[in-house]
Scaffold this motif. Structure first.
Motif, PDB file in Angstrom:
ATOM      1  N   PRO A   7       0.826  -1.208   0.000  1.00 50.64           N
ATOM      2  CA  PRO A   7       0.000   0.000   0.000  1.00 50.64           C
ATOM      3  C   PRO A   7       0.860   1.257   0.000  1.00 50.64           C
ATOM      4  CG  PRO A   7      -0.021  -1.037   2.161  1.00 50.64           C
ATOM      5  CD  PRO A   7       0.692  -1.982   1.245  1.00 50.64           C
ATOM      6  N   VAL A   8       0.230   2.367  -0.404  1.00 50.29           N
ATOM      7  CA  VAL A   8       0.942   3.636  -0.460  1.00 50.29           C
ATOM      8  C   VAL A   8      -0.075   4.768  -0.287  1.00 50.29           C
ATOM      9  CG1 VAL A   8       0.749   3.875  -2.984  1.00 50.29           C
ATOM     10  CG2 VAL A   8       2.670   4.954  -1.775  1.00 50.29           C
ATOM     11  N   GLN A   9       0.396   5.874   0.261  1.00 49.24           N
ATOM     12  CA  GLN A   9      -0.445   7.059   0.418  1.00 49.24           C
ATOM     13  C   GLN A   9      -0.151   8.027  -0.719  1.00 49.24           C
ATOM     14  OE1 GLN A   9      -2.487   6.980   3.167  1.00 49.24           O
ATOM     15  NE2 GLN A   9      -3.597   8.830   2.539  1.00 49.24           N
ATOM     16  N   ASP A  12      -4.570  12.455  -0.148  1.00 44.61           N
ATOM     17  CA  ASP A  12      -5.653  11.958   0.702  1.00 44.61           C
ATOM     18  C   ASP A  12      -6.040  10.525   0.375  1.00 44.61           C
ATOM     19  OD1 ASP A  12      -5.696  14.470   1.793  1.00 44.61           O
ATOM     20  OD2 ASP A  12      -7.530  15.117   0.773  1.00 44.61           O
ATOM     21  N   LEU A  13      -5.429   9.950  -0.651  1.00 47.04           N
ATOM     22  CA  LEU A  13      -5.845   8.635  -1.143  1.00 47.04           C
ATOM     23  C   LEU A  13      -4.945   7.541  -0.585  1.00 47.04           C
ATOM     24  CD1 LEU A  13      -6.390   9.609  -4.896  1.00 47.04           C
ATOM     25  CD2 LEU A  13      -8.016   9.747  -2.993  1.00 47.04           C
ATOM     26  N   ARG A  14      -5.535   6.623   0.184  1.00 46.11           N
ATOM     27  CA  ARG A  14      -4.806   5.453   0.667  1.00 46.11           C
ATOM     28  C   ARG A  14      -5.036   4.337  -0.341  1.00 46.11           C
ATOM     29  NH1 ARG A  14      -0.365   4.035   3.389  1.00 46.11           N
ATOM     30  NH2 ARG A  14      -0.565   2.021   4.436  1.00 46.11           N
ATOM     31  N   LEU A  15      -3.981   3.926  -1.030  1.00 45.73           N
ATOM     32  CA  LEU A  15      -4.088   2.979  -2.125  1.00 45.73           C
ATOM     33  C   LEU A  15      -3.593   1.606  -1.694  1.00 45.73           C
ATOM     34  CD1 LEU A  15      -2.742   5.293  -4.986  1.00 45.73           C
ATOM     35  CD2 LEU A  15      -5.071   5.113  -4.054  1.00 45.73           C
ATOM     36  N   ALA A  16      -4.313   0.574  -2.110  1.00 46.21           N
ATOM     37  CA  ALA A  16      -4.024  -0.788  -1.666  1.00 46.21           C
ATOM     38  C   ALA A  16      -2.749  -1.343  -2.267  1.00 46.21           C
ATOM     39  CB  ALA A  16      -5.201  -1.709  -2.002  1.00 46.21           C
ATOM     40  N   ARG A  18       0.525  -0.314  -5.582  1.00 50.62           N
ATOM     41  CA  ARG A  18       1.171   0.757  -6.335  1.00 50.62           C
ATOM     42  C   ARG A  18       0.927   0.645  -7.835  1.00 50.62           C
ATOM     43  NH1 ARG A  18       5.581   2.851  -2.869  1.00 50.62           N
ATOM     44  NH2 ARG A  18       5.134   2.021  -0.797  1.00 50.62           N
ATOM     45  N   LYS A  93     -10.454   2.574  -5.782  1.00 49.15           N
ATOM     46  CA  LYS A  93     -10.343   4.032  -5.783  1.00 49.15           C
ATOM     47  C   LYS A  93     -10.266   4.490  -7.236  1.00 49.15           C
ATOM     48  CE  LYS A  93     -10.064   4.639  -1.290  1.00 49.15           C
ATOM     49  NZ  LYS A  93      -8.777   4.813  -0.621  1.00 49.15           N
ATOM     50  N   ASP A 173     -13.005   9.883  -6.235  1.00 46.68           N
ATOM     51  CA  ASP A 173     -12.088  10.064  -5.115  1.00 46.68           C
ATOM     52  C   ASP A 173     -11.138  11.235  -5.341  1.00 46.68           C
ATOM     53  OD1 ASP A 173     -12.796   7.689  -3.432  1.00 46.68           O
ATOM     54  OD2 ASP A 173     -12.276   6.662  -5.294  1.00 46.68           O
ATOM     55  N   ASP A 320       6.851   5.894  -6.630  1.00 46.44           N
ATOM     56  CA  ASP A 320       5.789   5.456  -5.733  1.00 46.44           C
ATOM     57  C   ASP A 320       4.698   4.650  -6.426  1.00 46.44           C
ATOM     58  OD1 ASP A 320       6.727   7.006  -3.348  1.00 46.44           O
ATOM     59  OD2 ASP A 320       6.384   8.674  -4.726  1.00 46.44           O
TER      60      ASP A 320
END
Length: 367
Positions: A7-9, A12-16, A18, A93, A173, A320
């Motif tokens: 996962p990566v930020q 504002d989006l927390r992504l499961a 990359r 997302k 999102d 990222d």
């Protein structure tokens, strides 16, 4: 070391993970309205850390191809809400790419049959798509007219309004400004297409002005943490070029750095072509370093010709996010296939643009 599947930020989006689905024009939105099959298409691919929609016109003037979607009408926004609901139901997302094509258009696609607009009245040596007898057909772009300076605040407002509608009404999102591939913002950036002598032409600072004004307006509308931007420093797509792109894009990313963007999306090399262009060298690592040194904290997304080994290496070296384009067309479960090193379905090129479910929602996933 992070992996492609961690996962990566991104703002504002927390992504499961990359892995990003890159924007892919599919020409399946008659009257600029996404059809019900679009909800199926995007939901099938919701295991990507982030989905970026096909480029979506911020206004009727911003449309450059037949049957591409928009964000400026109630029916369009309602249709996109069905898409975002379907993606969110799968845990995904999704952001929408904000598009104004500028001169890459045709009079048949413009309001009242008018000329496409551009920084300068220079016809793009490229083609667009019209529907002829029900068949997507490539045609030469029409001669554009140069935008008056008094028109530019309206275009900036259209970007902000589209972003606000996308997030608040359509349920996205976030948004991504399309500042790449020879469309309007890129046309203003590059001196091959921008010959203006006012405050929006000439110097690097002037040529970057419209892109930065539009980005700041979108950030004001939806927040930096929900805003990304796509840039293509050296692609020749749609007949654009700049005589000295390194200082131009270094200036751009330094100006973007304080805005708190979710991500910067960089196309390396020629869009859909070679990653390195012999007569257009560019130092992407130096560009990323300039962004970081200026305080930019947004995720750095790379794009163009990535496969699993190259993507793994990119993440290990500090990128990222990695965007995949055509592989996502034919592989709705691309994330799983990359994780398991499974073979990929081939893209049916005959069904890429226009049509119905064939070549759109009927590609098989792994059992």
């Amino acid at each position: 070391m992070p992996s492609l599947f961690d996962p990566v930020q991104a703002g504002d989006l927390r992504l499961a993970n990359r892995i990003v689905m890159a924007p892919l024009t599919r020409n399946r939105s008659p009257n600029a309205i996404p059809q019900d099959i679009a909800a199926t298409y995007y939901a099938q691919r919701a295991t990507a850390g982030l989905l970026i929609t096909e480029a979506t016109a911020i206004s009727h003037q911003g449309q450059g191809y037949a049957d591409v979607p928009g964000l400026y009408g109630t029916e369009q926004l309602d249709a996109w809400k069905r898409v975002t609901d379907a993606v969110h139901a799968k845990g995904g997302k999704i952001v929408v790419q904000l598009w104004h094509v500028g001169r890459v258009s045709h009079t048949e696609l413009q309001p009242d049959g008018g000329k496409p607009v551009a920084p300068s009245a220079i016809t793009a040596r490229t083609k667009t798509v019209l529907i002829k007898d029900g068949i997507p057909t490539f045609v030469e772009t029409s001669e554009p007219r140069a935008l008056d300076a008094e028109e530019l605040p309206g275009i900036v407002h259209a970007y902000a309004a589209a972003a606000r509608n996308a997030v608040e009404t359509a349920g996205f999102d976030g948004v991504e400004l399309h500042g790449a591939n020879g469309y309007l913002l890129d046309q203003f950036l590059k001196d091959g297409s921008n010959k203006r002598t006012d405050d929006y032409g000439g110097s690097i600072e002037n040529r970057a002005r419209l892109l930065l004004e539009a980005t700041r307006a979108v950030v004001d509308a939806v927040g930096g943490g929900r805003t990304g931007i796509r840039l293509s420093p050296v692609t020749p797509a749609n007949d654009v070029h700049d005589s000295d792109p390194q200082p131009l894009f270094t200036y751009v990313v330094k100006q973007l750095a304080p805005l708190g963007l979710a991500y910067i999306h960089i196309i390396e090399g020629a869009t859909g072509g070679p990653r390195e262009i012999e007569d257009r060298p560019f130092d992407y690592e130096a560009l990323k370093a300039a962004y970081r040194q200026a305080g930019g904290r947004g995720a750095w997304m790379v794009n163009n010709g990535y496969d699993k080994p190259l993507a793994d290496e990119a993440v290990k070296e500090g990128d990222d996010l990695v965007a995949f384009g055509k592989p996502f067309i034919a592989n709705p479960d691309l994330v799983r296939r990359l994780r398991e090193n499974a073979p990929l379905n081939a893209v049916d090129k005959a069904t890429m643009y226009g049509g119905d479910i064939k070549g759109y929602t009927d590609y098989p996933a792994l059992d």
